[in-house]
Write an enzyme that holds these catalytic residues in place. Structure first.
Site, PDB file in Angstrom:
ATOM      1  N   ASP A 153      -1.000  -5.755  -6.565  1.00  0.00           N
ATOM      2  CA  ASP A 153      -0.013  -5.155  -5.676  1.00  0.00           C
ATOM      3  C   ASP A 153      -0.555  -5.134  -4.250  1.00  0.00           C
ATOM      4  O   ASP A 153       0.105  -5.547  -3.284  1.00  0.00           O
ATOM      5  CB  ASP A 153       0.263  -3.722  -6.181  1.00  0.00           C
TER       6      ASP A 153
ATOM      7  N   ASP B 217     -13.161  -4.949  -3.995  1.00  0.00           N
ATOM      8  CA  ASP B 217     -13.451  -4.479  -2.634  1.00  0.00           C
ATOM      9  C   ASP B 217     -13.961  -5.621  -1.756  1.00  0.00           C
ATOM     10  O   ASP B 217     -13.517  -5.800  -0.617  1.00  0.00           O
ATOM     11  CB  ASP B 217     -14.406  -3.276  -2.642  1.00  0.00           C
TER      12      ASP B 217
ATOM     13  N   LYS C 268     -13.016  -4.808 -11.046  1.00  0.00           N
ATOM     14  CA  LYS C 268     -13.891  -3.714 -10.615  1.00  0.00           C
ATOM     15  C   LYS C 268     -14.773  -3.358 -11.820  1.00  0.00           C
ATOM     16  O   LYS C 268     -14.848  -2.205 -12.274  1.00  0.00           O
ATOM     17  CB  LYS C 268     -13.021  -2.529 -10.158  1.00  0.00           C
TER      18      LYS C 268
ATOM     19  N   ASP D  88       0.039  -8.277  -0.930  1.00  0.00           N
ATOM     20  CA  ASP D  88       0.570  -7.918   0.390  1.00  0.00           C
ATOM     21  C   ASP D  88      -0.434  -8.248   1.500  1.00  0.00           C
ATOM     22  O   ASP D  88      -0.048  -8.701   2.572  1.00  0.00           O
ATOM     23  CB  ASP D  88       0.929  -6.424   0.443  1.00  0.00           C
TER      24      ASP D  88
ATOM     25  N   TYR E 293       0.178   1.306 -13.674  1.00  0.00           N
ATOM     26  CA  TYR E 293       1.546   1.717 -13.342  1.00  0.00           C
ATOM     27  C   TYR E 293       2.371   2.098 -14.574  1.00  0.00           C
ATOM     28  O   TYR E 293       3.428   2.700 -14.448  1.00  0.00           O
ATOM     29  CB  TYR E 293       2.281   0.603 -12.576  1.00  0.00           C
TER      30      TYR E 293
END
Ligand code: NAD
Length: 361
Positions: free
Chosen positions: A246, A222, A190, A250, A140
Site C-alpha cells: 500500500d 525500510d 521485515k 504510492d 488489513y
C-alpha cells in the site's frame, strides 16, 4: 469473442474509459482480436439508477467476462451517505467478489515527462518498475482486530496473518511478471522483526525454484523505501504484503509525478482481471473534456497483456502513447512551465493515440 465489461463510474470515469475503449477497439482490429464490450453501472451512477453502488446482476456480468475496465467512483454529492451505501462500497465489493488478490501497480516514466517528477531527471529517466501487492490478506483483514478497553485504558489491535497458500499465489504472479520483463524479483519484508515476513521469505524462496531464469533478492522494507527515491532504476518487480505494498506503490507512483498517467491491474484466481486508473473521479474537472485519458488507456494496455495474452498489442499502445507525448502533446494536468506544445482535451488525446496506433508499421 472475449467479453470486456466497462464500468465507467462517476466524474471523469465515463470520459476516460470511453477513450480507453476506443483504443482497445483500434488495437484489436490491427491484431485480429475479437472483443465484445458491455457497459454497466457502478458507484454513484449506480446509486442514482438502482439505489445500490453495485447491483448483483452487474457482479454476475463481470464474473462471466474476461476482464473489467473501470473508470472511477465517487463525488461530493454522495459524501454524506452512510459508509455502507457510498459509491466506494461498489469498488470494494467488485474487488472482493472477483477474488482479486494481486494488485499490480507499474511505475514508469515516459522520457518526455521526466520533468514532472520531484526527483532529478537522471534519477528518474528510464524507471520501469512494477509493485505486486497482496490485496486480500495481511494486517488489513487479520483477526482479532478492534479497539477494546483493557485494564481501564483503550487498546487498539490488528493482526498480520498470512497462510502459505496466500503467499505462494502472489509470489507466482510476481515471478510470472518478471519472466516477461527484466527477470528480477525483489521480495520486500521485515523479517528481522516479523515472523510473518520470515514465512514470506521461505515461501517466496520455494516458489523461486520454479523460475530458474528469474533472479530473486530480499530487501527490508525500510531500506527499500529509501532505495526507491535514491536509485529507483535498480528495481524490476517488487512483491510484498498488503501493508507494505500500500505504502510503497504510492511512493513509487509519485516518483513519476503524474497522477493522470498511472494504470493498475488487479488479478484473481478465477482468471478475471480488473483494470483501472489509479486516479479518482476528479469531480472538479468532470464533464469538461479536460481529463487525461492516458492512465485509463495504459490500464487498457495492461488488460491486453494480462487478460488477453496480447503483449505485442499492449506494447503498441504504450509506444503510441510515448510518441504522442514525445511530439509535445499534453492534457492540462501534464503541462509544465517550460511546455511549448499544445494542450488538449480528453477526446483529442484519445484521437492522437489512435492516430499513432494506426500509423504504426
Ligand atoms: P482525484 O484523483 O479524483 O483528483 C485529485 C486531483 O487530480 C484533482 O485536482 C483532479 O482534477 C486531478 N486529476 C485526477 N485524475 C486526473 C486526470 N485523469 N486528468 C487530469 N486531472 C486529474 O482524487 P480526489 O480529488 O481526492 O477524489 C475525488 C473523488 O474520487 C472522491 O469522491 C474520491 O473518493 C474518489 N476516488 C476514487 C478512486 C477510485 O475510484 N479508484 C480513487 C481515489 C479517489
Amino acid at each position: 469473442m472475449d467479453r470486456i465489461i466497462v464500468l465507467p463510474g462517476d466524474g471523469i470515469g465515463p470520459e476516460v474509459t470511453r477513450e480507453a475503449r476506443r483504443v482497445l477497439e483500434a488495437v484489436a482490429a490491427r491484431h485480429g482480436l475479437k472483443l465484445g464490450f458491455e457497459e454497466a453501472l457502478i458507484g454513484g451512477a449506480s446509486i442514482e439508477a438502482t439505489g445500490t453502488p453495485l447491483a448483483d446482476d452487474v457482479v454476475a456480468l463481470c464474473r462471466e467476462s474476461r476482464a473489467v475496465l473501470l473508470g472511477a467512483v465517487g463525488g461530493p454529492q454522495w459524501d454524506e451517505m452512510p459508509v455502507e451505501t457510498r459509491p466506494e462500497k461498489g469498488l470494494l465489493r467488485i474487488r472482493k467478489d472477483l477474488g482479486l488478490f494481486a494488485n499490480l501497480r507499474p511505475a514508469s516514466v515516459f522520457s518526455a515527462l521526466v520533468g514532472a517528477s520531484s526527483l532529478r531527471p537522471e534519477v528518474v529517466d528510464g524507471i520501469d518498475l512494477l509493485v505486486v501487492r497482496e490485496l486480500t490478506g495481511g494486517l488489513y483483514f487479520g483477526e482479532p482486530r478492534g479497539i477494546a478497553l483493557v485494564e481501564g485504558e483503550r487498546e487498539g489491535r490488528n493482526t498480520m496473518v498470512y497462510t502459505e497458500h496466500e503467499i505462494a499465489r502472489i509470489a507466482r504472479v510476481a515471478f510470472e511478471s518478471a519472466a516477461r520483463r527484466r527477470r528480477h524479483v525483489t521480495h520486500v519484508h521485515k523479517a528481522n522483526v516479523l515472523e510473518v515476513s520470515q514465512l514470506w521469505m521461505q515461501v517466496v524462496e520455494e516458489v523461486a525454484r520454479d523460475y530458474a531464469d528469474v533472479e530473486l533478492s530480499h530487501q527490508l522494507v525500510d531500506s527499500c523505501a529509501m532505495l526507491l527515491v535514491r536509485e529507483p532504476k535498480r528495481f524490476d518487480v517488487m512483491v510484498t504484503s498488503n501493508l507494505f505494498g500500500d505504502i510503497l506503490s504510492d511512493e513509487a507512483a509519485m516518483i513519476t509525478g503524474s497522477l493522470g498517467m498511472l494504470p493498475s491491474a488487479s488479478l484473481g484466481e478465477g482468471g478475471i482481471g480488473l483494470y483501472e486508473p489509479v486516479h479518482g473521479s476528479a469531480p472538479d474537472i468532470a464533464g469538461q473534456d479536460l481529463a487525461n485519458p492516458l492512465a485509463a488507456i495504459l490500464s487498457a494496455a495492461m488488460l491486453l497483456e494480462h487478460s488477453l495474452d496480447a503483449a505485442p498489442a499492449a506494447t503498441e499502445v504504450r509506444e503510441a502513447v510515448s510518441r504522442v507525448l514525445a511530439a509535445g502533446h499534453r492534457t492540462g494536468d501534464l503541462v509544465l512551465d517550460d511546455h511549448e506544445g499544445d494542450t488538449l482535451g480528453c477526446r483529442a488525446m484519445g484521437d492522437l493515440v489512435i492516430e499513432q496506433l494506426e500509423s504504426a508499421p
